[in-house]
Enzyme design. Sequence first.
Site, PDB file in Angstrom:
ATOM      1  N   ASN A  12      39.566  40.333  41.614  1.00  0.00           N
ATOM      2  CA  ASN A  12      40.515  41.190  42.124  1.00  0.00           C
ATOM      3  C   ASN A  12      41.137  40.453  43.444  1.00  0.00           C
ATOM      4  O   ASN A  12      40.487  40.621  44.461  1.00  0.00           O
ATOM      5  CB  ASN A  12      39.958  42.597  42.608  1.00  0.00           C
ATOM      6  CG  ASN A  12      40.873  43.634  43.143  1.00  0.00           C
ATOM      7  OD1 ASN A  12      42.073  43.306  43.338  1.00  0.00           O
ATOM      8  ND2 ASN A  12      40.136  44.538  43.814  1.00  0.00           N
ATOM      9  N   TRP A  13      42.449  40.045  43.293  1.00  0.00           N
ATOM     10  CA  TRP A  13      42.919  39.451  44.281  1.00  0.00           C
ATOM     11  C   TRP A  13      43.689  40.034  45.450  1.00  0.00           C
ATOM     12  O   TRP A  13      43.996  39.684  46.532  1.00  0.00           O
ATOM     13  CB  TRP A  13      43.977  38.441  43.815  1.00  0.00           C
ATOM     14  CG  TRP A  13      43.340  37.207  43.247  1.00  0.00           C
ATOM     15  CD1 TRP A  13      42.046  36.723  43.030  1.00  0.00           C
ATOM     16  CD2 TRP A  13      44.091  36.105  42.568  1.00  0.00           C
ATOM     17  NE1 TRP A  13      41.714  35.444  42.472  1.00  0.00           N
ATOM     18  CE2 TRP A  13      42.929  34.877  42.375  1.00  0.00           C
ATOM     19  CE3 TRP A  13      45.423  35.725  42.393  1.00  0.00           C
ATOM     20  CZ2 TRP A  13      43.282  33.840  41.605  1.00  0.00           C
ATOM     21  CZ3 TRP A  13      45.888  34.421  41.808  1.00  0.00           C
ATOM     22  CH2 TRP A  13      44.754  33.455  41.468  1.00  0.00           C
ATOM     23  N   LYS A  14      43.675  41.481  45.240  1.00  0.00           N
ATOM     24  CA  LYS A  14      44.225  42.448  46.179  1.00  0.00           C
ATOM     25  C   LYS A  14      45.663  41.847  46.589  1.00  0.00           C
ATOM     26  O   LYS A  14      46.300  41.405  45.769  1.00  0.00           O
ATOM     27  CB  LYS A  14      43.141  42.672  47.299  1.00  0.00           C
ATOM     28  CG  LYS A  14      41.744  42.904  46.910  1.00  0.00           C
ATOM     29  CD  LYS A  14      40.957  43.521  47.943  1.00  0.00           C
ATOM     30  CE  LYS A  14      39.629  43.852  47.317  1.00  0.00           C
ATOM     31  NZ  LYS A  14      38.665  44.292  48.124  1.00  0.00           N
ATOM     32  N   HIS A  98      40.220  52.081  42.141  1.00  0.00           N
ATOM     33  CA  HIS A  98      39.525  51.108  43.029  1.00  0.00           C
ATOM     34  C   HIS A  98      39.508  51.955  44.462  1.00  0.00           C
ATOM     35  O   HIS A  98      40.339  52.697  44.673  1.00  0.00           O
ATOM     36  CB  HIS A  98      40.217  50.017  43.366  1.00  0.00           C
ATOM     37  CG  HIS A  98      39.630  48.928  44.304  1.00  0.00           C
ATOM     38  ND1 HIS A  98      39.582  49.054  45.775  1.00  0.00           N
ATOM     39  CD2 HIS A  98      38.913  47.784  44.053  1.00  0.00           C
ATOM     40  CE1 HIS A  98      39.058  47.892  45.986  1.00  0.00           C
ATOM     41  NE2 HIS A  98      38.344  47.131  45.242  1.00  0.00           N
ATOM     42  N   GLU A 100      40.004  51.303  47.512  1.00  0.00           N
ATOM     43  CA  GLU A 100      40.936  51.065  48.525  1.00  0.00           C
ATOM     44  C   GLU A 100      42.297  52.113  48.089  1.00  0.00           C
ATOM     45  O   GLU A 100      42.922  52.538  48.888  1.00  0.00           O
ATOM     46  CB  GLU A 100      41.620  49.653  48.387  1.00  0.00           C
ATOM     47  CG  GLU A 100      40.588  48.987  49.262  1.00  0.00           C
ATOM     48  CD  GLU A 100      40.268  47.261  49.168  1.00  0.00           C
ATOM     49  OE1 GLU A 100      41.352  46.941  48.422  1.00  0.00           O
ATOM     50  OE2 GLU A 100      39.261  46.904  49.215  1.00  0.00           O
ATOM     51  N   GLU A 170      31.161  50.108  42.340  1.00  0.00           N
ATOM     52  CA  GLU A 170      31.461  49.423  43.410  1.00  0.00           C
ATOM     53  C   GLU A 170      31.060  50.436  44.647  1.00  0.00           C
ATOM     54  O   GLU A 170      31.807  51.118  45.027  1.00  0.00           O
ATOM     55  CB  GLU A 170      32.948  48.943  43.737  1.00  0.00           C
ATOM     56  CG  GLU A 170      33.311  48.082  42.603  1.00  0.00           C
ATOM     57  CD  GLU A 170      34.547  47.289  42.910  1.00  0.00           C
ATOM     58  OE1 GLU A 170      34.340  46.268  43.077  1.00  0.00           O
ATOM     59  OE2 GLU A 170      35.514  47.953  43.551  1.00  0.00           O
ATOM     60  N   GLY A 176      33.715  44.086  50.495  1.00  0.00           N
ATOM     61  CA  GLY A 176      34.262  43.274  51.798  1.00  0.00           C
ATOM     62  C   GLY A 176      33.428  43.370  52.814  1.00  0.00           C
ATOM     63  O   GLY A 176      33.975  42.811  53.972  1.00  0.00           O
ATOM     64  N   SER A 211      30.779  42.635  47.454  1.00  0.00           N
ATOM     65  CA  SER A 211      30.249  41.225  47.939  1.00  0.00           C
ATOM     66  C   SER A 211      29.477  40.346  47.005  1.00  0.00           C
ATOM     67  O   SER A 211      28.321  39.919  47.490  1.00  0.00           O
ATOM     68  CB  SER A 211      29.465  41.399  49.404  1.00  0.00           C
ATOM     69  OG  SER A 211      30.296  42.317  50.190  1.00  0.00           O
ATOM     70  N   GLY A 233      36.880  38.995  47.420  1.00  0.00           N
ATOM     71  CA  GLY A 233      36.842  37.583  48.149  1.00  0.00           C
ATOM     72  C   GLY A 233      36.380  36.374  47.577  1.00  0.00           C
ATOM     73  O   GLY A 233      37.017  35.569  47.715  1.00  0.00           O
TER      74      GLY A 233
END
Length: 255
Positions: A12-14, A98, A100, A170, A176, A211, A233
């Site tokens: 997931n490159w966000k 997600h 976020e 998650e 993160g 993570s 990440g």
Amino acid sequence: MMKARQIHIVGNWKMNQSLEDIKNFFIEFSKMKMDLKCEAWIAPQYIHLPILKDLAFTTGNIKVGAQNCSEVDSGAYTGEVSAKSLADIGADFVIIGHSERRTIFKEDNTLLNKKLLNAIANNLKVIFCVGETLDEREQGKTFTVVEKQLNEGLKNFPTDKANLLLIAYEPVWAIGTGKTATKEEAEEVHAFIREKLVLELKQTVILYGGSVKPDNIDSLLHMPNIDGALVGGASLKASDFKSLCIAGSSSSFTR
Ligand code: PGA
């Protein structure tokens, strides 16, 4: 009947990676030879989907998808992107719910359920994310929170489309932060999720996210209900993503 699991490693490159970063990622990725036996997926920013689709296919058979989509097919929704358009350009999957999206963009289970049903109706695979905050875990509410997210998010799921569903657990406190759930903590929730799923969805792929890195993926993939990882990440660097895919390709668990 026992069957080998298909491990999925999903990046997931966000809102990261420039066009140049993307090109370099694939130049580096294609130089590192490997026998890719797991599913390797990447979700870039929407605008990069077409270019990524070309690069990802030619350099490593990686599938490409989006990080979000609208709950409707078309209309006066300035700034939105529909699942229908994603399917049109050949996206394979979409991430829905997600944390976020839930916290920053205030997406609730009712809206997420509409997005999920619409994406499935457009034949996209959906990675539906669930997970508790640190507060909720400390108050012993992990299972209640996850169960509510599942019940409301998967409401009216067409079970004849079971092959299109993946779930990602998650824990919000692990995203993160560098704090991974232990393999036991993650497995406990994954087993709970599987137990709560209706019969037709029992074989659903359940990913762990939060993570995940090359040095902790192996132990997570040793757990019977952890079928892969949703990675932020560590998916941005070709060498790390490759290491995760190598770990995914050598896991041979049956269930
Ligand atoms: P992280 O992100 O791997 O950077 O913790 C995971 C995610 O947000 O899906």
